[in-house]
Design an enzyme around this catalytic site. Sequence first.
Site, short mmCIF file in Angstrom:
data_model
loop_
_atom_site.label_atom_id
_atom_site.label_comp_id
_atom_site.label_asym_id
_atom_site.label_seq_id
_atom_site.Cartn_x
_atom_site.Cartn_y
_atom_site.Cartn_z
N SER A 1 -21.06 -9.06 -22.28
CA SER A 1 -22.52 -9.13 -22.24
C SER A 1 -23.02 -10.35 -23.01
O SER A 1 -24.03 -10.95 -22.65
CB SER A 1 -23.15 -7.84 -22.77
OG SER A 1 -22.89 -7.67 -24.13
N GLU B 1 4.43 -10.63 -6.94
CA GLU B 1 3.37 -10.64 -7.96
C GLU B 1 3.76 -9.92 -9.24
O GLU B 1 3.12 -10.08 -10.25
CB GLU B 1 2.07 -10.01 -7.37
CG GLU B 1 2.12 -8.50 -7.08
CD GLU B 1 2.75 -8.13 -5.74
OE1 GLU B 1 3.54 -8.93 -5.19
OE2 GLU B 1 2.46 -7.03 -5.24
N GLY C 1 -23.13 -6.93 -27.69
CA GLY C 1 -22.37 -7.60 -28.75
C GLY C 1 -20.93 -7.82 -28.33
O GLY C 1 -20.18 -8.51 -28.99
N GLY C 2 -20.54 -7.22 -27.21
CA GLY C 2 -19.19 -7.44 -26.67
C GLY C 2 -19.14 -8.80 -25.98
O GLY C 2 -20.17 -9.42 -25.71
N VAL C 3 -17.92 -9.23 -25.69
CA VAL C 3 -17.73 -10.56 -25.10
C VAL C 3 -18.47 -10.69 -23.77
O VAL C 3 -19.19 -11.67 -23.53
CB VAL C 3 -16.22 -10.85 -24.89
CG1 VAL C 3 -16.01 -12.18 -24.21
CG2 VAL C 3 -15.50 -10.81 -26.21
N GLY D 1 0.84 -1.20 0.00
CA GLY D 1 0.00 0.00 0.00
C GLY D 1 0.87 1.24 0.00
O GLY D 1 2.06 1.16 0.31
N CYS E 1 5.12 -6.32 1.52
CA CYS E 1 5.52 -4.91 1.62
C CYS E 1 4.82 -4.20 2.79
O CYS E 1 5.14 -4.48 3.94
CB CYS E 1 5.27 -4.22 0.28
SG CYS E 1 6.15 -2.68 0.13
#
Length: 517
Positions: free
Chosen positions: A232, A175, A228-230, A58, A85
Site C-alpha cells: 500500500s 519451471e 504501512g505495508g510495502v 493441470g 505436461c
Amino acid sequence: MKNNISAILIIDYGSQYTQLIARRIRELEVFCLVHPYHKITDNLLKEINPEALIISGGPKSVLDRNSPKLNNNILSINKPILAICYGMQLITKNLKGKVNRSNKKEYGHTIIRIKKKSKIFKGINTNKLRVWMSHGDNINKIPKDFVTSSISQNNIIASIEDIKKQIYCLQFHPEVYHTDNGNKIIHNFIFNIANIKTKFKINKFIENKVKELKHILKDKKIICGLSGGVDSTVTAYLINKAVNKNLFCIFVDHGLLRKNEANEVSKIFKKKFGKNFIKIEASDIFLKRLKNISDPEKKRKIIGKTFIEVFESEAKRISNVQYLGQGTLYPDIIESIPFFGGPTAKIKSHHNVGGLPKKMKLKLIEPLRELFKDEVRIVGKQLNIQNKLLSRHPFPGPGLAIRIPGSIDKEKISILQEADSIFINFLKEKNLYDSIWQAFVVLLPIKSVGVMGDKRTYNYTISLRAITSVDGMTADFYMFNNDQLKEISSRIINNVPGINRVLYDFTSKPPGTIEWE
Ligand code: XMP
C-alpha cells in the site's frame, strides 16, 4: 495494460506450478500474464496480442470426457507455444496424436535422455537431464510433423516439437527448481524460439504507470488505503506521483495491528502526505463484527467489507471522490481465481481481492496488480521510499485476525501483540530481521497447564513462524539455533502474562501456507 511491450500469455489449466512459470519468466525480465483456460477468448487474445503462449500443466486427464479443452484459437494465432505436461497432452490430442493412461505414474525426479539437437535444449552440455515429472497419462503416438526430442528412463516420451509451427511440448516441468537446467529451457523458449526482444524494465514501468494514472484520474480525487505495508505504501507513492494533492491516504486502525504500529505509521505518513493523510480509529466496529467468528474466510470477508465501508464513508466526507487505490499484487489475483468452478483450488480469498462487495461505489485502481512482491520493492526503491518502510515484513490486510485461529477478543489481541513485539525485536536486535522474509506469532486456541514459580498456570500456547522466501508463493521455514529459540521462548513466557508455552512451526510452503488461516 502492457504498454506495448512483448507479453507472454500463460494459459492456466490449474497446475500448482503455474505461478512458478510466471516467476521464471519475470526473472528473465520479460512481461507475462496468466489467464485461466476458460477465459481465453478471441477478444482477449487480440487485446493481449501475445508474442508467445505457454500452456500449463493441470490436475485433470485429457482422457476424461469433461476435462478442460484447448481453445482452437490458441493454435490459429500462429505464435510459438510451449506446452507443459497437461498442455503437451492437450496439444497431442488436438493434433490427432494419441494419449494413453499409464500403468505407472512418473512422479518426482526422473532422468531423461535428449535424443536430438533442439533449440529448446540449446546450451545444455549433457544428453542426460534430471527433471521433475508429475503425470499419469503419457503420449503414445506423436502428432504428424512432430519429432520426439527426449525420452525418459521409463521409456516415456519426454518432449516433442514441431519446429515449423514452433510448438514445443514438455512432459516434465522446467519451471520447478528440481529440474536441472529448467531456467535454461525456459530461457531458450523465450529468447531463441519466441525471439522476445523487449524487456520489462521497472523504471519504464513507473514512467508508463504514472502516465496511465494521469490519463485515467485527470483531476479526479482518489483515496488510498494505507496500511504501512510495502504494497500500500508503494501504491500511494506511485499514485501521489501522478496526482499529488488529489490523493487522500486513509489509514484505518482496525484494532488488529501490531503493537504501536498505528502511531509509528501515522507519524511517517503525516510527514509525507500532510493534511491528505487521514487516520481513522475503527477498532470497535471491526471487533464487534468479528465477535464469535471463527471461520477464516468469514473473517476475511467481514474485514474486507468493513474496510470498504469505512473508506466509502470517509470518501463522502472528502466529497467528489471517485476512485479507490489498492495495493493488490499479481499473486493475489492469481490465487483468488477459482478453477473448475469449485472452491477446491481456491486457497484463500485475500481480502483486497476476494472480499470486495459486489456493489462497490468507488472505482478501483490497482497500479501494482501486474507485479510480484520483489518487483514492488524495486519500484519502491526507485520511488525513493525509505528503506525502513520497504524492508518491513509483509503484513496481511486482515492483520492479527488471521493470526488468532478461532474467535477473537481484545484480550487475545493484546497478548498476541506483546508476544509478537518481543519476537520481532529479538530478530532486529540479533540482525536476523532482514534475512527473514516474514516472521510473526500465532496465538493458538489452546490452553495448557504449566508451572511458574510454584504456581500452576493454565495459559495460551503460541507458535512462532519465521520463513524465508522470494515472493511469498513458496517458502522455507527459517532454522534458528537452539540458543536463539531458547531465548525467544523464555523472553516471551517471562514477559507476557497469559502465555506459558511456545512452539516453533517447522512447515514450508507448500504444503503449508505462510499464515495459519
Ligand atoms: P499465505 O498464507 O497465503 O500468505 O501463504 C502469503 C502472503 O500473503 C499474506 N496474506 C495476506 N495478505 N490479505 C493480505 O493482504 C490476506 O487475506 C492475506 N492472507 C495472507 C501473508 O502474510 C504472506 O505474506
